[in-house]
Design a protein around this motif. Structure first.
Motif, short mmCIF file in Angstrom:
data_model
loop_
_atom_site.label_atom_id
_atom_site.label_comp_id
_atom_site.label_asym_id
_atom_site.label_seq_id
_atom_site.Cartn_x
_atom_site.Cartn_y
_atom_site.Cartn_z
N ARG B 23 0.73 -1.15 0.04
CA ARG B 23 -0.07 -0.01 -0.09
C ARG B 23 0.81 1.29 0.02
O ARG B 23 0.60 2.14 -0.71
CB ARG B 23 -0.94 0.14 1.24
N TYR B 67 -8.51 4.27 6.95
CA TYR B 67 -9.70 3.56 6.05
C TYR B 67 -9.00 3.28 4.70
O TYR B 67 -9.66 4.01 3.63
CB TYR B 67 -10.89 4.54 5.86
N SER B 68 -8.19 2.30 4.53
CA SER B 68 -7.37 2.19 3.38
C SER B 68 -8.01 1.75 2.22
O SER B 68 -8.06 2.16 1.10
CB SER B 68 -6.19 1.22 3.85
N ARG B 69 -8.99 0.74 2.74
CA ARG B 69 -9.81 0.18 1.45
C ARG B 69 -10.52 1.44 0.83
O ARG B 69 -10.56 1.26 -0.46
CB ARG B 69 -10.88 -0.74 2.09
N SER B 72 -8.39 3.54 -0.92
CA SER B 72 -7.62 3.02 -2.22
C SER B 72 -8.74 3.11 -3.48
O SER B 72 -8.77 3.56 -4.38
CB SER B 72 -7.21 1.56 -2.04
N ALA B 111 -7.97 -2.22 -3.06
CA ALA B 111 -9.07 -1.95 -2.43
C ALA B 111 -9.74 -3.17 -1.81
O ALA B 111 -10.54 -3.01 -0.83
CB ALA B 111 -9.90 -1.10 -2.84
N LEU B 112 -9.52 -4.35 -2.65
CA LEU B 112 -10.16 -5.48 -2.13
C LEU B 112 -9.28 -6.30 -1.00
O LEU B 112 -9.71 -7.42 -0.60
CB LEU B 112 -10.41 -6.32 -3.11
N THR B 113 -8.28 -5.70 -0.55
CA THR B 113 -7.31 -6.40 0.20
C THR B 113 -7.32 -5.64 1.92
O THR B 113 -7.54 -4.57 1.80
CB THR B 113 -5.95 -6.31 -0.33
N PRO B 114 -6.95 -6.23 2.59
CA PRO B 114 -6.78 -5.75 4.01
C PRO B 114 -5.57 -5.04 4.06
O PRO B 114 -4.78 -5.14 5.01
CB PRO B 114 -6.93 -6.79 5.17
N GLY B 146 -7.58 -11.34 -1.84
CA GLY B 146 -7.25 -10.10 -2.67
C GLY B 146 -5.91 -10.24 -3.05
O GLY B 146 -5.28 -9.81 -4.03
#
Lengths: 355, 289
Positions: B23, B67-69, B72, B111-114, B146
């Motif tokens: 990220r 709030y990374s997801r 992203s 965005a689909l990953t933690p 993801g």
């Protein structure tokens, strides 16, 4: 504490080398972003230029990976200083980057997050010795802090004149970037540029020594970072803003950085890759949905890529891999053209004043 | 890997440190690829100013890991909108470059990953919350399907590259020669048999990387070859941030537990294998001053 004892304390301080390691990686990447395309090889190069390019790529790669940093960092600093004096790359943002690398050469920046550390750990494991420490002498961190303060001092002194404090110099800068030959006249604009000029002058004045004050440090860093990021988005200053923000790191105590990283990496669980957080396994439906997402997106990328391949067959060959340098020059040309458009300007003026 | 293996991959869980690093690296790459073309002084139409400011804010927040997801996804959407709404010739100039297209796809996939579970302000806040409530420290673990998506996308990109290079135009070396001649050399400067040889070599590397990344025995060779080849190409070809994006994609193939233990090792934790470190260990080592 007297000034002498403070100075001696700063010279004898030891601590974690992690903040220096992180700065080394960030600065190496910044150097690549700013200089890498300028050192690319081409047939018109003379042998000296080719040697300098080799030295640049070797030293910057070694610095990024953290291999022989005591050799690689001074070498990179010399290459960049050659670029400044020998090749005429005299932009202020390049000069700051050169100086940052030169000062970093005095630091033990390869003690953490580096191949040097990896080899030291491997040696210790082979000999079954203790884990090598990340503690290093930190007197050279003060040099980086001094560099930042001296930049603020010079910009502060440079702005101590009526032309800047009245907002006229800012108007010239704004005209150069936005309005061409038009100045932003009128009471509102004049007042705004004057307020902004005095504000920037004050902030830079406070930042000369203000970052030494522990209580104000975080607030001042936020104000400084906001100011520099605004400059980045508004004006053509390239890596200057990010470089200055990165130098703030020199004022953060190394002990604090180490503690934050240790806390962030605490409670990581085992190495087996299995969950220790007690997450429930996904249902078969969720599993199928995920599989569908993965396959759909992968196929979409494949399809788009293949479609582009056929579209580009007819396109001009030189459009396939345009360089960032060409892109920059295209933008600059566009800006120059807009500024040199007297006919358009006259038309606009006529439209503005016509009934 | 068979279908059963793929289905199992959809339930994989493991360390999120690798995704956290990815990220951070992707936000830098986004800044490097899109940051300069979006600075405001090129054009101050309202929609462009709004898009540029949205981009800078989203990338900065994504870098910090808040709030990374969400951020992203927002970053990816802003870039898609920028590519659609910006007027010509700027839109074409920006979107035509492969490295920018790739960053958009990878940002949306991230965005689909933690990716915000490690090395992020979100984790910092979770640690503070857990400490305040006396709860156990949240683990740096998450669902890794993801990451498998990113691996599949990377493979698709390498496969497309291989397919697009498997044609006489590329294999004759003419395309490489003309790209090199573009603006820096006169006709005849790159004559010789090396251009077709280089074209064949690049095709072979891409084909090998496409397949080799999926087998444990060839994975490390494929990563080294793919990364090294693209970094070397940067020395002579104007390909901007593309080599670093390729390295980013190749990093997705490193097993996440290896990344986790390598970071622990660099931090000098010999006991990492025996006992997971707790936040109390960190505090014992660094008492508040």
């Amino acid at each position: 504490m007297t000034l002498r004892s403070r100075l001696l304390h700063a010279l004898r301080t030891e601590g974690s080398g992690r903040s220096l390691g992180l700065m080394r990686i960030a600065i190496a990447l910044m150097v690549w972003a700013r200089f890498a395309d300028r050192f690319q090889f081409h047939p018109a190069m003379d042998p000296l230029q080719a040697m300098v390019s080799v030295a640049f790529y070797v030293s910057s790669s070694l610095m990024l990976l953290g291999q022989w940093t005591r050799f690689a960092t001074p070498m990179l600093a010399l290459v960049l200083l050659y670029g400044y004096h020998g090749l005429g790359w005299t932009s202020h943002n390049m000069m700051l980057l050169d100086l940052t690398v030169a000062v970093l050469a005095f630091t033990p920046c390869g003690a953490s997050y580096s191949l040097d550390r990896h080899w030291a750990l491997s040696r210790a494991e082979r000999t079954e010795g203790p884990v090598p420490s990340e503690v290093v002498p930190l007197w050279s961190m003060s040099l980086l802090a001094l560099l930042l303060s001296s930049v603020y001092l010079s910009t502060f002194v440079d702005k101590c004149n009526a032309a800047f404090l009245s907002g006229r110099r800012l108007q010239v800068v704004l005209a150069g970037h936005y309005t061409g030959s038009d100045y932003l006249d009128g009471l509102v604009w004049t007042g705004l540029t004057q307020v902004l000029s005095i504000g920037v002058w004050l902030v830079e004045g406070v930042l000369i020594l203000g970052l030494l004050c522990t209580r104000l440090r975080v607030a001042l860093m936020c104000v400084g970072a906001f100011m520099h990021l605004s400059f980045y988005t508004l004006f053509r200053i390239y890596a200057f803003s990010t470089n200055m923000i990165l130098l703030y790191f020199a004022f953060v105590p190394a002990r604090r950085v180490e503690r934050v990283i240790d806390e962030l990496c605490s409670g990581g669980g085992d190495e087996s890759g299995t969950a220790t957080c007690g997450t429930a396994p996904p249902s078969p439906m969720t599993r199928r949905l995920r599989l569908l997402t993965v396959s759909t997106l992968t196929l979409a990328v494949l399809a788009v890529g293949i479609a582009q391949r056929f579209e580009r067959k007819e396109a001009k060959l030189d459009a396939r891999l345009p360089s960032i340098a060409l892109l920059h020059s295209a933008f600059d040309d566009e800006v120059r053209k807009r500024k040199q458009r007297p006919a358009d300007h006259k038309e606009r003026e006529m439209q503005r004043w016509s009934p | 890997m068979n279908l059963h293996g793929l289905t199992e991959a959809m339930t994989a869980q493991g360390s999120t440190r690798q995704l956290g690093l990815m990220r951070i690296a992707l936000s830098w790459l986004l800044w490097g690829s899109w940051g300069y073309p979006l600075v405001l002084h090129f054009d101050i139409h309202p929609e462009r100013v709004a898009l540029a400011l949205a981009f800078y804010v989203c990338v900065w927040v994504m870098f910090l890991g808040i709030y990374s997801r969400v951020f992203s996804l927002l970053t990816g959407m802003v870039l898609v909108l920028a590519s659609i709404l910006l007027g010509d010739p700027l839109r074409w100039t920006i979107w035509a470059e492969q490295h920018r297209q790739l960053t958009v796809v990878l940002t949306l996939a991230l965005a689909l990953t933690p990716a915000g579970t490690s090395f992020s302000l979100d984790r910092w806040r979770a640690l503070r919350r857990a400490a305040a409530r006396g709860e156990p420290v949240p683990a740096e673990h998450g669902e890794l399907w993801g990451l498998w998506l990113l691996r599949c996308l990377a493979t698709a990109v390498f496969a497309v590259t291989t397919l697009s290079q498997a044609n006489p135009e590329w294999l004759s070396g003419e395309l490489i020669r003309r790209t090199l001649l573009d603006g820096v050399a006169s006709e005849g400067a790159y004559d010789g048999p090396w251009a077709p040889a280089l074209a064949w070599l690049i095709l072979a590397v891409h084909a090998f990387v496409t397949v080799g990344l999926w087998f444990a025995r060839t994975r490390w060779v494929a990563i080294a070859l793919g990364g090294g080849c693209h970094l070397l190409l940067f020395l002579v070809l104007p390909i901007s941030t593309l080599p670093l994006i390729v390295c980013w994609m190749l990093f997705a193939f490193v097993p996440s537990e290896r990344v986790h233990s390598a970071i622990d090792r660099l931090h000098g934790r010999q006991d990492a294998r025996e006992r997971p470190r707790t936040i109390q260990d960190a505090r014992d080592e660094h008492p508040a001053t």
